[in-house]
Design a protein around this motif. Sequence first.
Motif, PDB file in Angstrom:
ATOM      1  N   GLY A 142       0.783  -1.230   0.000  1.00 32.42           N
ATOM      2  CA  GLY A 142       0.000   0.000   0.000  1.00 32.42           C
ATOM      3  C   GLY A 142       0.813   1.276   0.000  1.00 32.42           C
ATOM      4  O   GLY A 142       0.255   2.371  -0.129  1.00 32.42           O
ATOM      5  N   VAL A 143       2.137   1.181   0.137  1.00 35.38           N
ATOM      6  CA  VAL A 143       2.993   2.361   0.199  1.00 35.38           C
ATOM      7  C   VAL A 143       4.212   2.151  -0.687  1.00 35.38           C
ATOM      8  O   VAL A 143       4.865   1.104  -0.614  1.00 35.38           O
ATOM      9  N   GLN A 144       4.520   3.130  -1.517  1.00 34.91           N
ATOM     10  CA  GLN A 144       5.737   3.101  -2.319  1.00 34.91           C
ATOM     11  C   GLN A 144       6.871   3.759  -1.537  1.00 34.91           C
ATOM     12  O   GLN A 144       6.696   4.859  -0.990  1.00 34.91           O
ATOM     13  N   ILE A 145       8.007   3.091  -1.474  1.00 42.58           N
ATOM     14  CA  ILE A 145       9.199   3.712  -0.896  1.00 42.58           C
ATOM     15  C   ILE A 145       9.855   4.538  -2.001  1.00 42.58           C
ATOM     16  O   ILE A 145      10.350   3.989  -2.985  1.00 42.58           O
ATOM     17  N   MET A 146       9.852   5.831  -1.848  1.00 42.52           N
ATOM     18  CA  MET A 146      10.296   6.718  -2.913  1.00 42.52           C
ATOM     19  C   MET A 146      11.819   6.718  -3.046  1.00 42.52           C
ATOM     20  O   MET A 146      12.550   6.450  -2.082  1.00 42.52           O
ATOM     21  N   PRO A 147      12.325   7.027  -4.245  1.00 44.40           N
ATOM     22  CA  PRO A 147      13.778   7.032  -4.454  1.00 44.40           C
ATOM     23  C   PRO A 147      14.531   7.931  -3.488  1.00 44.40           C
ATOM     24  O   PRO A 147      15.629   7.590  -3.043  1.00 44.40           O
ATOM     25  N   GLU A 148      13.953   9.070  -3.141  1.00 40.24           N
ATOM     26  CA  GLU A 148      14.621   9.982  -2.215  1.00 40.24           C
ATOM     27  C   GLU A 148      14.772   9.350  -0.821  1.00 40.24           C
ATOM     28  O   GLU A 148      15.769   9.580  -0.124  1.00 40.24           O
ATOM     29  N   THR A 149      13.765   8.561  -0.427  1.00 38.63           N
ATOM     30  CA  THR A 149      13.843   7.854   0.851  1.00 38.63           C
ATOM     31  C   THR A 149      14.922   6.779   0.795  1.00 38.63           C
ATOM     32  O   THR A 149      15.692   6.597   1.751  1.00 38.63           O
ATOM     33  N   ILE A 150      14.991   6.065  -0.309  1.00 38.78           N
ATOM     34  CA  ILE A 150      16.015   5.034  -0.489  1.00 38.78           C
ATOM     35  C   ILE A 150      17.404   5.671  -0.455  1.00 38.78           C
ATOM     36  O   ILE A 150      18.334   5.141   0.165  1.00 38.78           O
ATOM     37  N   LYS A 151      17.562   6.817  -1.104  1.00 38.00           N
ATOM     38  CA  LYS A 151      18.846   7.541  -1.095  1.00 38.00           C
ATOM     39  C   LYS A 151      19.232   7.934   0.331  1.00 38.00           C
ATOM     40  O   LYS A 151      20.387   7.771   0.755  1.00 38.00           O
ATOM     41  N   GLU A 171      10.693   4.636 -14.130  1.00 40.54           N
ATOM     42  CA  GLU A 171      11.193   5.868 -13.498  1.00 40.54           C
ATOM     43  C   GLU A 171      11.746   5.576 -12.104  1.00 40.54           C
ATOM     44  O   GLU A 171      12.791   6.118 -11.716  1.00 40.54           O
ATOM     45  N   GLN A 172      11.071   4.715 -11.350  1.00 44.37           N
ATOM     46  CA  GLN A 172      11.566   4.345 -10.021  1.00 44.37           C
ATOM     47  C   GLN A 172      12.964   3.748 -10.131  1.00 44.37           C
ATOM     48  O   GLN A 172      13.870   4.107  -9.382  1.00 44.37           O
ATOM     49  N   LEU A 173      13.149   2.846 -11.079  1.00 39.72           N
ATOM     50  CA  LEU A 173      14.454   2.221 -11.280  1.00 39.72           C
ATOM     51  C   LEU A 173      15.513   3.252 -11.666  1.00 39.72           C
ATOM     52  O   LEU A 173      16.630   3.237 -11.134  1.00 39.72           O
ATOM     53  N   VAL A 174      15.161   4.140 -12.573  1.00 41.97           N
ATOM     54  CA  VAL A 174      16.093   5.175 -13.022  1.00 41.97           C
ATOM     55  C   VAL A 174      16.519   6.061 -11.861  1.00 41.97           C
ATOM     56  O   VAL A 174      17.714   6.340 -11.655  1.00 41.97           O
ATOM     57  N   ARG A 178      20.128   6.428 -10.337  1.00 46.81           N
ATOM     58  CA  ARG A 178      20.749   7.745 -10.471  1.00 46.81           C
ATOM     59  C   ARG A 178      21.195   8.294  -9.123  1.00 46.81           C
ATOM     60  O   ARG A 178      22.289   8.855  -8.996  1.00 46.81           O
ATOM     61  N   LEU A 179      20.363   8.125  -8.108  1.00 45.35           N
ATOM     62  CA  LEU A 179      20.645   8.710  -6.802  1.00 45.35           C
ATOM     63  C   LEU A 179      21.634   7.888  -5.978  1.00 45.35           C
ATOM     64  O   LEU A 179      22.433   8.438  -5.225  1.00 45.35           O
ATOM     65  N   CYS A 180      21.573   6.576  -6.121  1.00 41.90           N
ATOM     66  CA  CYS A 180      22.371   5.702  -5.247  1.00 41.90           C
ATOM     67  C   CYS A 180      23.596   5.101  -5.925  1.00 41.90           C
ATOM     68  O   CYS A 180      24.529   4.669  -5.236  1.00 41.90           O
ATOM     69  N   ALA A 202      19.170  -3.326 -17.927  1.00 42.52           N
ATOM     70  CA  ALA A 202      19.693  -2.321 -18.851  1.00 42.52           C
ATOM     71  C   ALA A 202      20.170  -1.071 -18.120  1.00 42.52           C
ATOM     72  O   ALA A 202      21.111  -0.400 -18.561  1.00 42.52           O
ATOM     73  N   LEU A 203      19.521  -0.754 -16.988  1.00 38.45           N
ATOM     74  CA  LEU A 203      19.867   0.442 -16.229  1.00 38.45           C
ATOM     75  C   LEU A 203      21.023   0.231 -15.255  1.00 38.45           C
ATOM     76  O   LEU A 203      21.446   1.169 -14.590  1.00 38.45           O
ATOM     77  N   GLY A 204      21.494  -1.005 -15.169  1.00 34.42           N
ATOM     78  CA  GLY A 204      22.591  -1.282 -14.259  1.00 34.42           C
ATOM     79  C   GLY A 204      22.200  -2.111 -13.057  1.00 34.42           C
ATOM     80  O   GLY A 204      23.025  -2.319 -12.146  1.00 34.42           O
ATOM     81  N   GLY A 205      20.953  -2.580 -13.019  1.00 34.74           N
ATOM     82  CA  GLY A 205      20.559  -3.508 -11.972  1.00 34.74           C
ATOM     83  C   GLY A 205      21.358  -4.791 -12.064  1.00 34.74           C
ATOM     84  O   GLY A 205      21.908  -5.131 -13.118  1.00 34.74           O
ATOM     85  N   THR A 206      21.399  -5.522 -10.945  1.00 32.01           N
ATOM     86  CA  THR A 206      22.321  -6.661 -10.896  1.00 32.01           C
ATOM     87  C   THR A 206      21.638  -8.013 -10.993  1.00 32.01           C
ATOM     88  O   THR A 206      22.323  -9.043 -10.970  1.00 32.01           O
ATOM     89  N   GLY A 207      20.296  -8.050 -11.118  1.00 31.61           N
ATOM     90  CA  GLY A 207      19.653  -9.349 -11.246  1.00 31.61           C
ATOM     91  C   GLY A 207      18.183  -9.300 -10.954  1.00 31.61           C
ATOM     92  O   GLY A 207      17.572  -8.226 -10.894  1.00 31.61           O
TER      93      GLY A 207
END
Length: 304
Positions: A142-151, A171-174, A178-180, A202-207
């Motif tokens: 029910g809640v998205q952890i936003m990229p800024e929070t992950i950073k 966009e979340q992946l990008v 980008r941030l981390c 393709a974006l640099g994820g590892t698996g």
Amino acid sequence: MTNLQGSWVAMPTPFTEDDKIDYQGFDTLIQRQIKYGTSQLFVLGSAGEVTLLTQEEKQDIVREVIKMTKGKIPVFFSASAMTTDQSVEFAKYCEKEGADGVIFTVPPYVLVPQTSAYIHLNTCMSAVDIPCGIYNNPSRLGVQIMPETIKKLSDNHSNFVVDKEAMPSVEQLVQVQRLCGEKIKIMCCDYPKYSIVIPTLALGGTGTANIGGNIIPEEAVSYSRPWTNMEIVEDCRRDYFKWFPLLQKLYDFSNPIVIKAALNILGLPGGHLRKPYQAYGGNRLAELETMMGEMGVIDKYGMK
């Protein structure tokens, strides 16, 4: 042991006919993953029917699975719970028993704002020294952890090593990448309706943090490798496109309903489903078995 990449398989919890944890079955499934080159395992996630287990059963699973896997394959356990204190307590238990890592989520159902999500995850990660990750799955939680929070979490915790993404947003992946950057490994679910496997890599994820590897472990290893050269890229596209219809079938119902049916088709210890789950049957089961037969899964992986 914590360089998370490749195929990270979310394991089901096998049950005996009298609804007890089938530890012999667990060992069979784990040894099979090791045999086919799976990089790491995830235990007590949604595929493991975690909400249908007692606290004592969860603790027993942690203790017994660690005995089966220590030094053989890394295992992360979910420390998701309804409260922060419960998540912290279980994560500490996993650390004490020798777990390779733990995964945290926002508490389900309560729909916390982003500030509270950060405080919860920050508190959880601060409670242990072993590697930690987050499972970002807003459709279930029910809640998205936003990229800024992950950073922000990444900046504060050197033991925060992996972001497991399960949402239909490139966009979340990008933004996380980008941030981390290289501080956080990004791994994604293999849910076909999201179809973020190829964008993640393709974006640099590892698996991939997948359920498909329960049925086609060697193939999941192939299409989950980080993209380090064009040969791997081409192999990934070929294999992922080939097995996409089976992944669609495996997600016909909520995990682990179809996974357990497919394991039973192979003669592996998938076991029963706990209520309120109902067994996969009828025409759908027949279609699944036909597809697995036609794609060579039964010939390759079936227990004769």
